[in-house]
Structure formats: structure tokens, C-alpha cells
Design an enzyme around this catalytic site. Structure first.
Site, PDB file in Angstrom:
ATOM      1  N   ASP A 170      52.720  20.603  76.261  1.00  0.00           N
ATOM      2  CA  ASP A 170      51.395  20.626  76.857  1.00  0.00           C
ATOM      3  C   ASP A 170      50.245  20.177  75.929  1.00  0.00           C
ATOM      4  OD1 ASP A 170      53.277  22.299  78.093  1.00  0.00           O
ATOM      5  OD2 ASP A 170      51.632  23.018  79.337  1.00  0.00           O
ATOM      6  N   HIS A 179      53.402  27.069  76.329  1.00  0.00           N
ATOM      7  CA  HIS A 179      52.672  26.432  75.014  1.00  0.00           C
ATOM      8  C   HIS A 179      53.367  27.122  73.645  1.00  0.00           C
ATOM      9  CE1 HIS A 179      48.477  25.448  76.874  1.00  0.00           C
ATOM     10  NE2 HIS A 179      49.569  25.060  77.694  1.00  0.00           N
ATOM     11  N   GLU A 218      48.725  18.503  81.693  1.00  0.00           N
ATOM     12  CA  GLU A 218      48.022  19.279  82.680  1.00  0.00           C
ATOM     13  C   GLU A 218      46.573  20.183  82.107  1.00  0.00           C
ATOM     14  OE1 GLU A 218      48.777  22.679  84.479  1.00  0.00           O
ATOM     15  OE2 GLU A 218      49.451  23.625  82.671  1.00  0.00           O
ATOM     16  N   HIS A 230      57.933  23.000  84.736  1.00  0.00           N
ATOM     17  CA  HIS A 230      56.558  23.849  84.188  1.00  0.00           C
ATOM     18  C   HIS A 230      56.599  24.990  84.836  1.00  0.00           C
ATOM     19  CE1 HIS A 230      52.570  23.446  82.490  1.00  0.00           C
ATOM     20  NE2 HIS A 230      52.424  24.131  83.476  1.00  0.00           N
ATOM     21  N   HIS A 276      47.686  23.302  86.730  1.00  0.00           N
ATOM     22  CA  HIS A 276      46.360  22.850  86.618  1.00  0.00           C
ATOM     23  C   HIS A 276      45.965  21.324  87.114  1.00  0.00           C
ATOM     24  CE1 HIS A 276      45.406  26.800  84.739  1.00  0.00           C
ATOM     25  NE2 HIS A 276      45.888  26.496  83.736  1.00  0.00           N
TER      26      HIS A 276
HETATM   27 FE   FE2 Z   1      50.492  25.472  82.971  1.00  0.00          FE
END
Ligand code: FE2
Length: 259
Positions: A8, A175, A39, A148, A68
Site C-alpha cells: 500500500d 500496512h 488505494e 486486500h 478506499h
Molecule cells: Fe485498505
């Protein structure tokens, strides 16, 4: 063939770090293709046309999304015209864009599939059933899946579910890079590729904002942190004839912010 998968990308700093280091990373690993989760690449949240263009300009061949993906309306037109900008396939067909693409590499092709989990997330179509349906339509032997998702259990379940059927299942969204890379029956698996964004942060966000939210429960606007950045991901070696993964290696590089 070799593929680089980048976790990400967060905000302007993530895009800046990617632009500085992705070309070098592709050279270092001899990557034929780069897949980047984007995203969170727009400043504030989501992905917009500007950040998507920046990720492609940095050397990404395919951009994947997540929860997102539809935060910024400026990107909707791009979903329609750019088939290598993906959003999760299991959002269904009533929203812009696609969740699958097949990239022509000359002698072979690479399919990228983007799915989103449902555990602790907005419930959308079942990602496991969606994956089954998608696999019936794909021609490519090399298939890379970005799953995801929030829950480690759901991600590992997808890894085992698709083992032997796809080349790689790589998790995104949390993350934080996990250390559980493995090959399961010819499928490279990693629960989370990690983040490309500010190191001195909580998942990319200015740390004091998050600490105060936990301390007081008072809502605060998320602001992305600044400073040096991590660029995290994984490199996959895949036999393009069979589609079976031969190796998976994690990396986490540092981007030193100069100003
Ligand atoms: Fe996400």
C-alpha cells in the site's frame, strides 16, 4: 519471469518514495512486471487520478485497490479507460472499473486479480466464490492475486484455497509486513506485503493523531506523516510456462527524504 509486488502506497510521500526507488528495485531484482497497491496513494485518503498517474509513471504496470478505491470521484473516469487500474473484483459489476486484467508480456501473459476480504470490513460479494468464478475466465498461466483484507485468518484461508491454482496470493491493507512468506503447492503466499509510506507513523498517519484518538476517543482528522519512508514489498519468481511460483522474497527499503 519475475514480478515485484509493492504494498500500500500512502500519500504524496509514498508516491515520492516509489518514484525514487521502484525503477532501481525493478533493476535490482530483474523484474518483468510491477504490481502496486495504490488505494491510499492520494493525499488524505483513497486514490485519485493524479496519484494513479504518479504510480504508473514510477514504473507500475498494474495498480490494485481496496476499501478506499472509490473515495475520490476523480478516479472513476480512469477506472473506465485504464484496464490496468484495478479495484476489488468482488465489489461487483454495478460500480466503475474491473478487478482483473491480463497483461501481454509477448511470449506469455500475466493476470492480476484484486479481491477484498469481508471479515471486519464492509461485506461485499464473497471473495472466495468470486475467485472461483474469475479463475474460469483467465487465460494466463501466471496469476497474481492481491487479497486486500484485515483478518490474517481470512488471508491465510485464501492462500490455501487458491494454492495450486494461482502463482501468488499476496495480502495488503494492514500496512505492516508479515514474515510468513512461503510457497504452498506452487503458490507464493505472504499475509501482508507492508506499506510504502512514512516510517515514523501509525500505518502512515501522524502518530500523535492516532494516539490521541485511542486516548480520548475524540474524532480527529487523519493527517499523513512526513519524513523518511519505507518501501515494502516482495519479489516473486514464477515459471511462466506452468505458472508455478519458484521463490518469494520480502524486502523493505528506506527512502531518505532530503527536504
Ligand atoms: Fe485498505
Amino acid at each position: 519471469m519475475k514480478a515485484v509486488f509493492i504494498g500500500d502506497v500512502v500519500g504524496n510521500l509514498g508516491c515520492e518514495a516509489l518514484a525514487a526507488l521502484l525503477p532501481q528495485i525493478k533493476r535490482e531484482y530483474g523484474a518483468d512486471i510491477a504490481v502496486v497497491n495504490g488505494e491510499n496513494s492520494a493525499e488524505g485518503n483513497g486514490i485519485d487520478a493524479r496519484s494513479a498517474e504518479a504510480i504508473f509513471a514510477a514504473g507500475a504496470d498494474v495498480i490494485t485497490g481496496g476499501n478506499h478505491s472509490f473515495r475520490k470521484h476523480s478516479v472513476e473516469e480512469m477506472y473506465e479507460r485504464c484496464n490496468t487500474l484495478l479495484r476489488p473484483a468482488n465489489f461487483g459489476e454495478d460500480v466503475p472499473g474491473n478487478g482483473v486484467c491480463e497483461v501481454d508480456m509477448g511470449a506469455y501473459s500475466v493476470a492480476v486479480v484484486n479481491l477484498i476480504g469481508t471479515a471486519f470490513m464492509t461485506p461485499v460479494d464473497n471473495p472466495f466464490k468470486c475467485a472461483e468464478d474469475i479463475l474460469k475466465t483467465i487465460i494466463s498461466r501466471v496469476i497474481i492475486v492481491d487479497f486486500h483484507a484485515e483478518a490474517t485468518s481470512e488471508k491465510r484461508a485464501m492462500g490455501f484455497f487458491l494454492s495450486g491454482k494461482v502463482s501468488a496470493v499476496i495480502g495488503t491493507h494492514t500496512h505492516v509486513q508479515t514474515a510468513d512468506e512461503q510457497i504452498i503447492d506452487g503458490t507464493a503466499y505472504l499475509t501482508d506485503a507492508g506499506m510504502t509510506g512514512p516510517r515514523d507513523s501509525i500505518l502512515g498517519v501522524e502518530k500523535n493523531v492516532i494516539i490521541e484518538k485511542f486516548r480520548t476517543y475524540y474524532p480527529k482528522r487523519h493527517v499523513y506523516a512526513d519524513g523518511d519512508a519505507d518501501i515494502c514489498g516482495t519479489v516473486l519468481e514464477i515459471d511462466q510456462k506452468s505458472g508455478r511460483a519458484l521463490s518469494i522474497e520480502r524486502f523493505c527499503k528506506t527512502y531518505k527524504k532530503t527536504k
